[in-house]
Design a protein around this motif. Structure first.
Motif, PDB file in Angstrom:
ATOM      1  N   VAL A   1      -2.700  -0.535  -7.981  1.00 33.86           N
ATOM      2  CA  VAL A   1      -2.569  -1.733  -7.436  1.00 33.86           C
ATOM      3  C   VAL A   1      -1.776  -2.687  -8.023  1.00 33.86           C
ATOM      4  N   SER A   2      -1.953  -2.917  -9.178  1.00 31.19           N
ATOM      5  CA  SER A   2      -1.143  -3.744  -9.975  1.00 31.19           C
ATOM      6  C   SER A   2       0.301  -3.337  -9.977  1.00 31.19           C
ATOM      7  N   PRO A   3       1.309  -4.137 -10.295  1.00 27.99           N
ATOM      8  CA  PRO A   3       2.696  -3.936 -10.421  1.00 27.99           C
ATOM      9  C   PRO A   3       3.021  -2.998 -11.707  1.00 27.99           C
ATOM     10  N   GLY A   4       2.273  -2.903 -12.809  1.00 28.48           N
ATOM     11  CA  GLY A   4       2.660  -1.944 -13.853  1.00 28.48           C
ATOM     12  C   GLY A   4       3.043  -2.596 -15.011  1.00 28.48           C
ATOM     13  N   HIS A   5       3.015  -3.873 -15.006  1.00 27.36           N
ATOM     14  CA  HIS A   5       3.386  -4.654 -16.285  1.00 27.36           C
ATOM     15  C   HIS A   5       2.531  -5.756 -16.591  1.00 27.36           C
ATOM     16  N   GLY A   6       2.665  -6.313 -17.536  1.00 29.08           N
ATOM     17  CA  GLY A   6       1.664  -7.375 -17.945  1.00 29.08           C
ATOM     18  C   GLY A   6       0.432  -6.821 -18.654  1.00 29.08           C
ATOM     19  N   ARG A   7      -0.614  -7.790 -18.694  1.00 28.38           N
ATOM     20  CA  ARG A   7      -1.873  -7.577 -19.600  1.00 28.38           C
ATOM     21  C   ARG A   7      -2.910  -6.937 -18.981  1.00 28.38           C
ATOM     22  N   LEU A   8      -2.932  -6.563 -17.427  1.00 23.74           N
ATOM     23  CA  LEU A   8      -3.768  -6.114 -16.722  1.00 23.74           C
ATOM     24  C   LEU A   8      -3.533  -5.018 -15.928  1.00 23.74           C
TER      25      LEU A   8
ATOM     26  N   ARG B   1       0.693  -1.213  -0.070  1.00 27.75           N
ATOM     27  CA  ARG B   1      -0.008   0.004   0.053  1.00 27.75           C
ATOM     28  C   ARG B   1       0.885   1.323   0.134  1.00 27.75           C
ATOM     29  N   GLU B   2       1.951   1.185   0.971  1.00 23.68           N
ATOM     30  CA  GLU B   2       2.710   2.692   0.882  1.00 23.68           C
ATOM     31  C   GLU B   2       3.679   2.638  -0.320  1.00 23.68           C
ATOM     32  N   GLY B   3       3.781   1.613  -1.194  1.00 25.10           N
ATOM     33  CA  GLY B   3       4.466   1.805  -2.325  1.00 25.10           C
ATOM     34  C   GLY B   3       3.944   1.904  -3.598  1.00 25.10           C
ATOM     35  N   ARG B   4       2.842   2.211  -3.337  1.00 30.22           N
ATOM     36  CA  ARG B   4       1.831   2.180  -4.948  1.00 30.22           C
ATOM     37  C   ARG B   4       2.211   3.685  -5.436  1.00 30.22           C
ATOM     38  N   MET B   5       2.145   3.579  -6.624  1.00 30.46           N
ATOM     39  CA  MET B   5       2.288   4.657  -7.517  1.00 30.46           C
ATOM     40  C   MET B   5       0.959   5.626  -7.812  1.00 30.46           C
TER      41      MET B   5
END
Length: 178
Positions: free
Chosen positions: A92-99, A74-78
């Motif tokens: 919430v997602s890591p920022g790579h991939g299809r979602l 939570r504290e590391g979210r962009m």
């Protein structure tokens, strides 16, 4: 971090600072300041830059090399904020991939954009708290807490908060885009 990422992407594509600025409809001075981390661009400016670079908005914040399992604290979210519309998003997602999964907060009377806009994806929005109007192709859909709405993002759309309290919502976008 975002300034260096924009400069990296711009140079990878062989664009000059002036070319990126002209294509995005902003000043060269603004792009220069953003790349040197002297100015924080608005959400609308970031969308324009991402469109010119042909990338999803949040890929401007992407970190290198994805792990097989990604934990996003939570504290590391962009965080991306638009002071004009009263909206903020955390990824919430890591920022790579299809979602791409975003948690949004929209202030009372605020909207996600000045005008409905489109991008080549599919979206699903889930209201976590408050009320949210999802406008798609000129048709409004009022969502209450726990309601969701899915639609083709290539149709012009925006979110509005008609309530008197902030609206919290979760948005999934596939594939990630502007």
């Amino acid at each position: 971090m975002i300034g260096a990422r924009i400069r990296e992407l711009r140079t990878e594509r062989g664009l000059t600072l002036a070319q990126l600025a002209a294509a995005a409809g902003v000043s060269s001075g603004l792009i220069s300041q953003v790349e040197r981390d002297l100015a924080d661009p608005s959400l609308e400016t970031l969308r324009k830059i991402a469109r010119v670079l042909d990338l999803p908005l949040f890929s401007l914040f992407q970190e290198p090399a994805a792990a097989a399992v990604a934990v996003v604290r939570r504290e590391g979210r962009m965080l991306v904020r638009s002071p004009a519309g009263g909206i903020s998003y955390t990824r919430v997602s890591p920022g790579h991939g299809r979602l791409e999964v975003l948690e949004g907060c929209l202030l009372p009377g605020g909207s996600s954009a000045a005008e409905p806009w489109s991008h080549p994806s599919e979206e699903c929005v889930l209201v976590l708290r408050g009320r949210l109007v999802v406008e798609v192709s000129g048709t409004e859909h009022l969502l209450e807490e726990g309601d969701s709405c899915s639609f083709d993002s290539s149709l012009p759309h925006l979110y509005r908060n008609p309530g008197e309290e902030p609206a919290g919502f979760l948005v999934t976008v596939t594939p990630p885009s502007y």
